[in-house]
Design a protein around this motif. Structure first.
Motif, PDB file in Angstrom:
ATOM      1  N   THR A 377     -54.132  64.169 -30.961  1.00 42.38           N
ATOM      2  CA  THR A 377     -53.467  63.025 -30.738  1.00 42.38           C
ATOM      3  C   THR A 377     -51.878  63.243 -30.558  1.00 42.38           C
ATOM      4  OG1 THR A 377     -55.453  61.705 -31.487  1.00 42.38           O
ATOM      5  CG2 THR A 377     -53.231  60.750 -31.399  1.00 42.38           C
ATOM      6  N   ALA A 378     -51.478  63.907 -31.597  1.00 42.39           N
ATOM      7  CA  ALA A 378     -49.999  64.254 -31.713  1.00 42.39           C
ATOM      8  C   ALA A 378     -49.542  64.822 -30.507  1.00 42.39           C
ATOM      9  CB  ALA A 378     -49.811  64.982 -32.906  1.00 42.39           C
ATOM     10  N   GLN A 379     -50.319  65.611 -29.746  1.00 37.75           N
ATOM     11  CA  GLN A 379     -49.887  66.380 -28.630  1.00 37.75           C
ATOM     12  C   GLN A 379     -50.116  65.552 -27.148  1.00 37.75           C
ATOM     13  OE1 GLN A 379     -50.026  70.791 -29.042  1.00 37.75           O
ATOM     14  NE2 GLN A 379     -51.608  70.605 -27.357  1.00 37.75           N
ATOM     15  N   PHE A 380     -50.650  64.512 -27.131  1.00 37.99           N
ATOM     16  CA  PHE A 380     -51.283  63.705 -25.915  1.00 37.99           C
ATOM     17  C   PHE A 380     -49.964  63.255 -25.153  1.00 37.99           C
ATOM     18  CE2 PHE A 380     -55.526  62.230 -27.625  1.00 37.99           C
ATOM     19  CZ  PHE A 380     -56.120  63.290 -27.385  1.00 37.99           C
ATOM     20  N   ASP A 381     -48.890  62.950 -25.923  1.00 36.93           N
ATOM     21  CA  ASP A 381     -47.751  62.554 -24.910  1.00 36.93           C
ATOM     22  C   ASP A 381     -47.335  63.567 -24.228  1.00 36.93           C
ATOM     23  OD1 ASP A 381     -46.810  63.843 -27.025  1.00 36.93           O
ATOM     24  OD2 ASP A 381     -45.092  62.920 -27.140  1.00 36.93           O
ATOM     25  N   GLN A 382     -47.407  64.714 -24.461  1.00 35.69           N
ATOM     26  CA  GLN A 382     -46.855  65.940 -23.777  1.00 35.69           C
ATOM     27  C   GLN A 382     -47.810  66.048 -22.360  1.00 35.69           C
ATOM     28  OE1 GLN A 382     -46.157  69.818 -25.560  1.00 35.69           O
ATOM     29  NE2 GLN A 382     -46.444  68.876 -27.456  1.00 35.69           N
ATOM     30  N   ILE A 383     -48.807  65.675 -22.299  1.00 39.30           N
ATOM     31  CA  ILE A 383     -49.798  65.385 -21.223  1.00 39.30           C
ATOM     32  C   ILE A 383     -49.519  64.236 -20.478  1.00 39.30           C
ATOM     33  CG2 ILE A 383     -52.071  65.866 -20.432  1.00 39.30           C
ATOM     34  CD1 ILE A 383     -51.251  68.194 -21.719  1.00 39.30           C
ATOM     35  N   LEU A 384     -49.609  63.190 -20.983  1.00 41.01           N
ATOM     36  CA  LEU A 384     -49.561  61.891 -20.330  1.00 41.01           C
ATOM     37  C   LEU A 384     -48.312  61.718 -19.696  1.00 41.01           C
ATOM     38  CD1 LEU A 384     -51.451  59.691 -23.305  1.00 41.01           C
ATOM     39  CD2 LEU A 384     -52.004  60.477 -20.726  1.00 41.01           C
ATOM     40  N   TYR A 387     -47.885  63.034 -15.555  1.00 41.84           N
ATOM     41  CA  TYR A 387     -48.936  62.606 -14.481  1.00 41.84           C
ATOM     42  C   TYR A 387     -50.386  63.021 -14.512  1.00 41.84           C
ATOM     43  CZ  TYR A 387     -44.448  62.842 -12.150  1.00 41.84           C
ATOM     44  OH  TYR A 387     -43.015  62.444 -11.763  1.00 41.84           O
ATOM     45  N   CYS A 388     -50.949  63.238 -15.805  1.00 38.06           N
ATOM     46  CA  CYS A 388     -52.270  63.578 -16.043  1.00 38.06           C
ATOM     47  C   CYS A 388     -52.765  62.250 -16.783  1.00 38.06           C
ATOM     48  CB  CYS A 388     -52.255  64.830 -17.213  1.00 38.06           C
ATOM     49  SG  CYS A 388     -51.663  66.380 -16.442  1.00 38.06           S
ATOM     50  N   ARG A 389     -54.355  62.231 -16.893  1.00 37.73           N
ATOM     51  CA  ARG A 389     -54.739  61.236 -17.530  1.00 37.73           C
ATOM     52  C   ARG A 389     -55.875  61.653 -18.672  1.00 37.73           C
ATOM     53  NH1 ARG A 389     -54.894  59.885 -12.050  1.00 37.73           N
ATOM     54  NH2 ARG A 389     -56.773  61.083 -11.833  1.00 37.73           N
ATOM     55  N   ILE A 390     -55.593  60.973 -19.645  1.00 35.89           N
ATOM     56  CA  ILE A 390     -56.665  61.274 -20.931  1.00 35.89           C
ATOM     57  C   ILE A 390     -57.408  60.249 -20.994  1.00 35.89           C
ATOM     58  CG2 ILE A 390     -56.704  62.010 -23.184  1.00 35.89           C
ATOM     59  CD1 ILE A 390     -53.967  63.437 -22.959  1.00 35.89           C
ATOM     60  N   TRP A 391     -58.762  60.603 -21.269  1.00 38.84           N
ATOM     61  CA  TRP A 391     -59.792  59.447 -21.575  1.00 38.84           C
ATOM     62  C   TRP A 391     -60.669  59.645 -22.995  1.00 38.84           C
ATOM     63  CZ3 TRP A 391     -60.071  55.765 -17.712  1.00 38.84           C
ATOM     64  CH2 TRP A 391     -59.616  56.187 -16.529  1.00 38.84           C
ATOM     65  N   ARG A 392     -60.769  58.881 -23.876  1.00 36.96           N
ATOM     66  CA  ARG A 392     -61.682  58.781 -24.917  1.00 36.96           C
ATOM     67  C   ARG A 392     -62.835  58.305 -24.466  1.00 36.96           C
ATOM     68  NH1 ARG A 392     -59.882  61.192 -29.764  1.00 36.96           N
ATOM     69  NH2 ARG A 392     -57.721  60.748 -30.342  1.00 36.96           N
ATOM     70  N   SER A 393     -63.959  59.254 -24.627  1.00 34.06           N
ATOM     71  CA  SER A 393     -65.387  58.921 -24.544  1.00 34.06           C
ATOM     72  C   SER A 393     -66.013  58.025 -25.485  1.00 34.06           C
ATOM     73  CB  SER A 393     -66.281  60.115 -24.289  1.00 34.06           C
ATOM     74  OG  SER A 393     -66.222  60.779 -25.478  1.00 34.06           O
ATOM     75  N   THR A 394     -66.512  56.987 -24.993  1.00 37.23           N
ATOM     76  CA  THR A 394     -67.221  56.166 -25.774  1.00 37.23           C
ATOM     77  C   THR A 394     -68.708  56.781 -26.153  1.00 37.23           C
ATOM     78  OG1 THR A 394     -68.390  55.005 -24.016  1.00 37.23           O
ATOM     79  CG2 THR A 394     -66.105  54.289 -25.032  1.00 37.23           C
ATOM     80  N   GLY A 395     -69.385  56.302 -27.460  1.00 29.34           N
ATOM     81  CA  GLY A 395     -70.680  56.744 -27.843  1.00 29.34           C
ATOM     82  C   GLY A 395     -70.435  57.532 -28.867  1.00 29.34           C
ATOM     83  N   PRO A 396     -71.782  58.413 -28.993  1.00 32.34           N
ATOM     84  CA  PRO A 396     -71.887  59.397 -29.906  1.00 32.34           C
ATOM     85  C   PRO A 396     -70.842  60.545 -29.680  1.00 32.34           C
ATOM     86  CG  PRO A 396     -74.072  58.882 -29.445  1.00 32.34           C
ATOM     87  CD  PRO A 396     -72.842  58.338 -28.462  1.00 32.34           C
ATOM     88  N   LYS A 454     -59.184  54.723 -21.565  1.00 27.55           N
ATOM     89  CA  LYS A 454     -58.102  55.489 -21.118  1.00 27.55           C
ATOM     90  C   LYS A 454     -56.877  55.384 -22.176  1.00 27.55           C
ATOM     91  CE  LYS A 454     -55.031  55.868 -17.067  1.00 27.55           C
ATOM     92  NZ  LYS A 454     -54.641  55.297 -15.834  1.00 27.55           N
ATOM     93  N   VAL A 455     -56.419  56.407 -22.532  1.00 25.76           N
ATOM     94  CA  VAL A 455     -55.199  56.737 -23.272  1.00 25.76           C
ATOM     95  C   VAL A 455     -54.185  56.648 -22.741  1.00 25.76           C
ATOM     96  CG1 VAL A 455     -54.090  58.299 -25.211  1.00 25.76           C
ATOM     97  CG2 VAL A 455     -56.646  58.589 -24.658  1.00 25.76           C
ATOM     98  N   THR A 456     -53.071  55.803 -23.222  1.00 31.77           N
ATOM     99  CA  THR A 456     -51.731  55.406 -22.762  1.00 31.77           C
ATOM    100  C   THR A 456     -50.598  55.704 -23.574  1.00 31.77           C
ATOM    101  OG1 THR A 456     -51.758  53.281 -23.565  1.00 31.77           O
ATOM    102  CG2 THR A 456     -52.845  53.315 -21.284  1.00 31.77           C
ATOM    103  N   LEU A 457     -49.482  56.097 -22.916  1.00 24.75           N
ATOM    104  CA  LEU A 457     -48.294  56.284 -23.785  1.00 24.75           C
ATOM    105  C   LEU A 457     -47.901  55.224 -24.545  1.00 24.75           C
ATOM    106  CD1 LEU A 457     -46.187  58.238 -21.215  1.00 24.75           C
ATOM    107  CD2 LEU A 457     -46.901  59.038 -23.445  1.00 24.75           C
ATOM    108  N   ALA A 458     -47.919  53.985 -24.027  1.00 21.25           N
ATOM    109  CA  ALA A 458     -47.738  52.799 -24.648  1.00 21.25           C
ATOM    110  C   ALA A 458     -48.663  52.726 -25.818  1.00 21.25           C
ATOM    111  CB  ALA A 458     -47.817  51.494 -23.836  1.00 21.25           C
ATOM    112  N   GLY A 459     -49.948  52.949 -25.667  1.00 19.48           N
ATOM    113  CA  GLY A 459     -50.834  52.864 -26.847  1.00 19.48           C
ATOM    114  C   GLY A 459     -50.345  53.717 -27.958  1.00 19.48           C
TER     115      GLY A 459
END
Length: 481
Positions: A377-384, A387-396, A454-459
């Motif tokens: 999670t600490a590294q997500f901002d470098q991707i987002l 121009y990339c998108r990161i998603w957190r899958s729901t469920g198990p 969807k994971v966002t920079l603002a979030g």
């Protein structure tokens, strides 16, 4: 003697400390390929007398030099040359850029890209374990199984009992479990297998006493079963009940496994057999272990077995992924439970995105390794922010490791996109060039993404500062999580 020790123990301790620091520092400087790693470990060794060199001995030695004897033996692990895919075949079916990628694979992997293979996707643990048990029950000559985790639970015992039954009817059976993974259940499944007469060993240590120094931080994360040298299973799935609806109910963990046939099976066997030789000292020869090449037929699925690990195959998975990101044109879909790529891989991902490649990365919302989740999670901002998108899958929890490019190239197996898989673990993956298979994997990722958040920079930036700081501090230890 005791008097001398009493009078001079500080001097003796100082000499021991200096000698240990000198040896450990020299080893770090001479063996580390990254200057940051060499500087970091040298600093720890020098600034922490006695303790620093001991830490380095436990966690810092990340190469095993082992002779690849089996791969050099005639008839073992070398798929018949008439199945080797040519540059012209790849260029004709997939374009010159993938022919160039084939050249990269030929030079770094040392296992050929072969034609004439078949692959079946096993979408759940119930499906995968059922197919494995069916193959074990039908075995006529030999079975070799290698796994990171092989639990002594209802599913593990079911597989173990099938292996014992195969042994009792005269099938040659070998089982290799990682020394760390073997501790996931107490008592270990190894004892049950041995009581049934099955030859079983643990990789890089033993279950009771401990791990093998100085390689305590190195593990086999491979999942391979080869039956009669003709059918193979590989993917991300360990052997444990958590992945089955039968025993875990609707909250069962998700994963993806594969059943393979064709020339690629010979290479998967060679990799597992070499690990067995390394652990048990036995070279698997004789009629039971002969690889019978499949009959020549029309070129079907193109595949390559891709072993990687801290030996002669260091970072082959990393190099191949860097290569495919450089030739991607339209889309990259990634699913990984642990997404902690290094800066080189991050640069390759964001550079592809800046070229206009559509990049989606799917990771679980619920993770079984909390510290790894916090670090990634600490590294997500470098991707987002690139121009990339990161998603957190729901469920198990979803343990699948899937990578697909442009709807024609896929990479599946045991490797996570984290430092442990990319540099420390022994991993096994399969490179696949096939439109139908790649699109099916792409659809599988898209189906998960459709229900994901969807994971966002603002979030990310809205989270409390203290939590973000803790994530970054955990991230500092990510190479050893």
């Amino acid at each position: 003697m005791w008097g001398i020790l009493q009078d001079y123990w500080p001097h003796i301790l100082a000499v021991i400390s200096i000698v240990m620091a000198a040896i450990a520092s020299a080893h770090a400087v001479m063996t580390k390929d990254e200057v940051r790693a060499a500087i970091g470990w040298t600093g720890v060794i020098i600034l922490s007398p006695i303790v620093g060199p001991l830490l380095y001995a436990i966690a810092g030695v990340n190469r095993i030099r082992r002779a690849t004897l089996l791969a050099q033996r005639p008839g073992h692990g070398r798929s018949a040359t008439h199945f080797h895919a040519s540059d012209e075949l790849v260029a004709d079916r997939f374009g010159q850029r993938f022919a160039a990628l084939k050249t990269l694979g030929d030079r770094v992997v040392h296992h050929p890209l072969t034609a004439g293979n078949g692959i079946e996707t096993l979408r759940t643990g119930d499906e995968a374990y059922g197919a494995m048990l069916e193959a074990i029950a039908a075995a006529e000559r030999s079975i070799i199984l290698e796994s990171y985790i092989f639990d002594r639970d209802p599913i593990g015992l079911r597989v173990a009992d099938a292996l014992i039954a195969a042994h009792r009817r005269g099938i040659a059976v070998r089982v290799l479990i990682d020394a760390v993974g073997a501790r996931y259940s107490v008592p270990s499944i190894a004892g049950h297998l041995r009581e049934g007469g099955v030859a079983v060993d643990v990789f890089n240590g033993n279950i009771i006493v401990g791990l093998k120094l100085p390689y305590a931080n190195l593990r086999t994360h491979r999942k391979i079963i080869v039956v009669d040298g003709a059918i193979a299973f590989t993917g991300g799935m360990n052997i444990r009940q958590d992945f089955t609806r039968e025993f875990a109910g609707e909250a069962y963990a998700h994963d993806t496994h594969f059943r393979l046939t064709g020339p690629v099976v010979a290479d998967l066997f060679a990799i597992a057999a070499e690990d067995w030789r390394f652990a048990a000292g036995e070279i698997l020869t004789g009629p039971a272990w002969e690889i019978v090449p499949p009959a020549a037929g029309e070129a079907s699925v193109l595949m390559r077995a891709v072993p990687s690990g801290p030996d002669a195959y260091l970072e082959t998975n990393h190099k191949l992924l860097m290569g495919v990101l450089s030739v991607a044109r339209h889309s990259v879909r990634i699913m990984s439970p642990y997404f902690l790529p290094d800066q080189e891989l991050i640069s390759a991902i964001v550079t592809a995105a800046r070229r206009g490649v559509d990049i989606d990365i799917v990771v679980p919302s619920v993770n079984n390794l909390v510290l790894v989740d916090r670090a990634m999670t600490a590294q997500f901002d470098q991707i987002l922010k690139n121009y990339c998108r990161i998603w957190r899958s729901t469920g198990p929890f979803d343990h699948s490791k899937l990578f697909v490019v442009d709807g024609c190239w896929a990479y599946v197996g045991s490797s996570n996109l984290d430092p442990r898989s990319l540099r420390l673990n022994f991993e096994i993956d399969v490179e696949i060039l096939d439109h139908d298979f790649a699109r099916a994997i792409e659809h599988r990722v898209e189906a998960v993404k459709a229900k994901a958040t969807k994971v966002t920079l603002a979030g990310l930036r809205a989270r409390p500062y203290v939590l973000r700081l803790i994530d970054r501090l955990i991230w500092l230890g990510s190479p050893y999580l």
